[in-house]
Design an enzyme around this catalytic site. Structure first.
Site, PDB file in Angstrom:
ATOM      1  N   GLY A   1       0.784  -1.224   0.000  1.00 53.80           N
ATOM      2  CA  GLY A   1       0.000   0.000   0.000  1.00 53.80           C
ATOM      3  C   GLY A   1       0.816   1.274   0.000  1.00 53.80           C
TER       4      GLY A   1
ATOM      5  NE  ARG B   1       6.525 -11.634 -12.821  1.00 56.08           N
ATOM      6  CZ  ARG B   1       7.687 -11.236 -13.333  1.00 56.08           C
ATOM      7  NH1 ARG B   1       7.977  -9.947 -13.355  1.00 56.08           N
ATOM      8  NH2 ARG B   1       8.552 -12.102 -13.804  1.00 56.08           N
TER       9      ARG B   1
ATOM     10  CB  ILE C   1      -1.994  -7.653  -8.834  1.00 57.28           C
ATOM     11  CG1 ILE C   1      -1.249  -8.988  -8.818  1.00 57.28           C
ATOM     12  CG2 ILE C   1      -3.392  -7.845  -9.422  1.00 57.28           C
ATOM     13  CD1 ILE C   1      -1.918 -10.079  -8.044  1.00 57.28           C
ATOM     14  CB  THR C   2      -4.078  -3.249  -7.976  1.00 57.13           C
ATOM     15  OG1 THR C   2      -3.646  -3.426  -6.616  1.00 57.13           O
ATOM     16  CG2 THR C   2      -5.046  -4.350  -8.343  1.00 57.13           C
TER      17      THR C   2
ATOM     18  CG  ASP D   1      -6.549  -7.132   1.462  1.00 53.98           C
ATOM     19  OD1 ASP D   1      -6.534  -8.324   1.815  1.00 53.98           O
ATOM     20  OD2 ASP D   1      -5.527  -6.466   1.269  1.00 53.98           O
TER      21      ASP D   1
ATOM     22  CB  SER E   1      -1.963 -13.907   1.565  1.00 51.25           C
ATOM     23  OG  SER E   1      -1.052 -13.533   0.555  1.00 51.25           O
TER      24      SER E   1
ATOM     25  CE  LYS F   1      -2.678  -3.921   0.856  1.00 48.73           C
ATOM     26  NZ  LYS F   1      -2.094  -5.227   0.478  1.00 48.73           N
TER      27      LYS F   1
END
Length: 514
Positions: free
Chosen positions: A190, A217, A219-220, A278, A286, A310
């Protein structure tokens, strides 16, 4: 994902075998296997297959469950089935080889997801069944979205979080190093530009600790650690290659998706991120599944807190920290957390190559290296050294600084890059635009999310050289015409998109107190 299983009876509704010739379509559907069949194909007609039907596909003793896309243009022959890149990789084979297709059996574990929706806790056995079916490709995106939604928010307790983390570990590969401690560090994310991993790993490895870092990697976001490292060295390493690098240099920085350590997590993230769902439970499962699968015994977790990070509040960070430590203890890994400032980006660059430039400046002890990136990385490296017994409590940051300033960290980083396949020079963008201040003021607030949006519109992370450089951190006094940020892009169109958005959002991206 293809896997070996008892071969089914190759018959459809009419009792006949349904055989087609496979054809590679060259279509990238990321991790989702997709099969393409003509609308007038005899199997579509006899079996009642429609667009988005789930189809079981067998080649010899490998099989997948794929999503059907129906083709109404003459792209395929009637006896051909096209396969996306994900489906092709999973099944193997050659063009023209025969495959068989069927209606898949019902996904029994989805009944556990329905039970969760109605308030029943998920047991360890249920979690194992769900994760196994997800990794085997039996869940559609809709079913995975339902599972993610059922567990979102505060709907997963400690026992369920532990169960899902263990289930994620069970369905993937796991590394064992034969010695302890094996250390790691992780950031919950974040925060743009937060590439401390590329500095922490060589410092820790130079001190003799084992730190096999598998990174994600983006993603967003505009860049993940693996994207940034890829501008400097290869990251698509298999497990034998990772072992060779770590045995030789004590550490690596590799892409976790290449080694299948926690495949369920990679699949779920693909669906989870676009939903914006999330939760602490999902995040903890995770993170821990990946750390444990990589063979770590001790890990430090960085939790940035800020209004556009985040994690938005210190209270939320403390709750997340407690959950991480408790679940980690249940799974046999020692965790420590550190709550850090997430009010602004770390370093100056946002985007793979631009963040790599910041990392190199720190490692090379350049006088203009971003101070917040250097100090943050030294603090984290110091904590890891203390956890691993290479520094006394309270003395780790001092040891880390000595390793950095002496050049040992830079030498170790170069050695790691060479062991991973050779060091590279980060690319530079061919198009740039400097956005300047339209009025006088002091930078009072920076919106991390909007700033990341500018970098993504410029082409990051797919275009490695794309992104932006932030010239004015918090509390900077800005004069009219002073550069605020420089946008980097690899095409004029992407530069124009990013520039238009940045200029329209300027007062929200960088709040100036006049």
């Amino acid at each position: 994902m293809a896997h070996h299983a008892p071969h089914p009876q190759h018959a459809g509704r009419n009792g006949k075998a349904h055989t087609l010739r496979m054809r590679r379509m060259g279509i990238d559907t990321y991790l989702e296997p997709v099969i393409y069949m003509r609308a007038d194909c005899h199997i579509c007609r006899s079996e009642g297959f429609e667009a988005l039907s789930r189809v079981e596909v067998w080649r010899d003793h490998k099989h997948i469950v794929a999503t059907l896309n129906v083709v109404r243009a003459p792209l395929l022959d009637q006896d051909e089935a096209g396969l996306s890149e994900a489906a092709w990789r999973a099944l193997g084979g050659t063009n023209g080889e025969h495959i068989k297709v069927f209606h898949p059996a019902p996904v029994q574990s989805f009944s556990h997801v329905r039970a969760k929706m109605f308030g029943h806790p998920i047991t360890m056995a249920w979690a194992d069944e769900i994760m196994r079916d997800i990794v085997d490709g039996h869940y559609s995106d809709i079913e995975m979205a339902a599972f993610i939604a059922a567990c979102a928010g505060n709907r997963m307790d400690i026992e369920e979080t532990t169960a899902f983390a263990q289930a994620m570990i069970n369905v993937g590969k796991r590394l064992h190093w034969g010695s302890q401690p094996v250390v790691d560090k992780h950031c919950v994310g974040g925060l743009p530009g937060n590439r401390t991993t590329l500095i922490v790993v060589p410092i820790v490895a130079a001190c003799g600790l084992t730190i096999p870092k598998t990174s994600s990697r983006a993603i967003t976001s505009p860049a993940g650690s693996a994207d940034t490292m890829e501008t400097l060295a290869p990251v698509d390493l298999d497990i034998p290659h990772i072992r060779r690098v770590v045995e030789r240099e004590h550490g690596c920085i590799a892409w976790g998706g290449a080694v299948n350590l926690s495949p369920a997590d990679d699949i779920l993230i693909r669906v989870e991120r676009p939903l914006g769902l999330d939760s602490d439970g999902q995040m903890v499962a995770s993170v821990l599944s990946k750390k444990i699968a990589a063979g770590s015994t001790d890990a430090l977790i960085d939790i940035p807190v800020g209004p556009s990070a985040k994690v938005r509040s210190r209270e939320a960070a403390q709750e997340l920290s407690a959950r991480l430590i408790t679940v980690g203890h249940s799974l046999g890994i020692h965790l420590e957390t550190v709550i850090t400032d997430g009010s602004q980006p770390v370093g100056r660059g946002i985007g793979p190559a631009l963040e790599a430039m910041d990392v190199l400046a720190v490692l090379q002890n350049a006088p203009d290296a971003p101070e917040n990136l250097r100090e943050r990385a030294l603090m984290l490296a110091g904590r890891v050294l203390e956890m691993g017994g290479k520094a006394e409590t309270g003395k780790g940051m001092e040891r880390a600084r000595t390793v950095l300033t002496s050049g040992m960290a830079w030498s170790k980083f170069q050695a790691i890059c060479e062991a991973q396949g050779g060091m590279r020079v980060p690319p530079k963008a061919t198009h740039t635009h400097v956005m300047v201040a339209r009025h006088h003021g002091k930078v009072a607030e920076i919106d991390n999310r909007r700033l990341a949006r500018v970098a993504k519109l410029a082409g990051a992370p797919k275009a490695h050289a794309a992104g932006l450089v932030l010239h004015v951190p918090l509390d900077t006094v800005v004069e009219v015409g002073q550069p605020l940020l420089t946008i980097h892009a690899e095409s004029p169109g992407e530069l124009a998109y990013a520039r238009t958005y940045a200029e329209a959002q300027e007062d929200m991206i960088l709040l100036l107190e006049r």
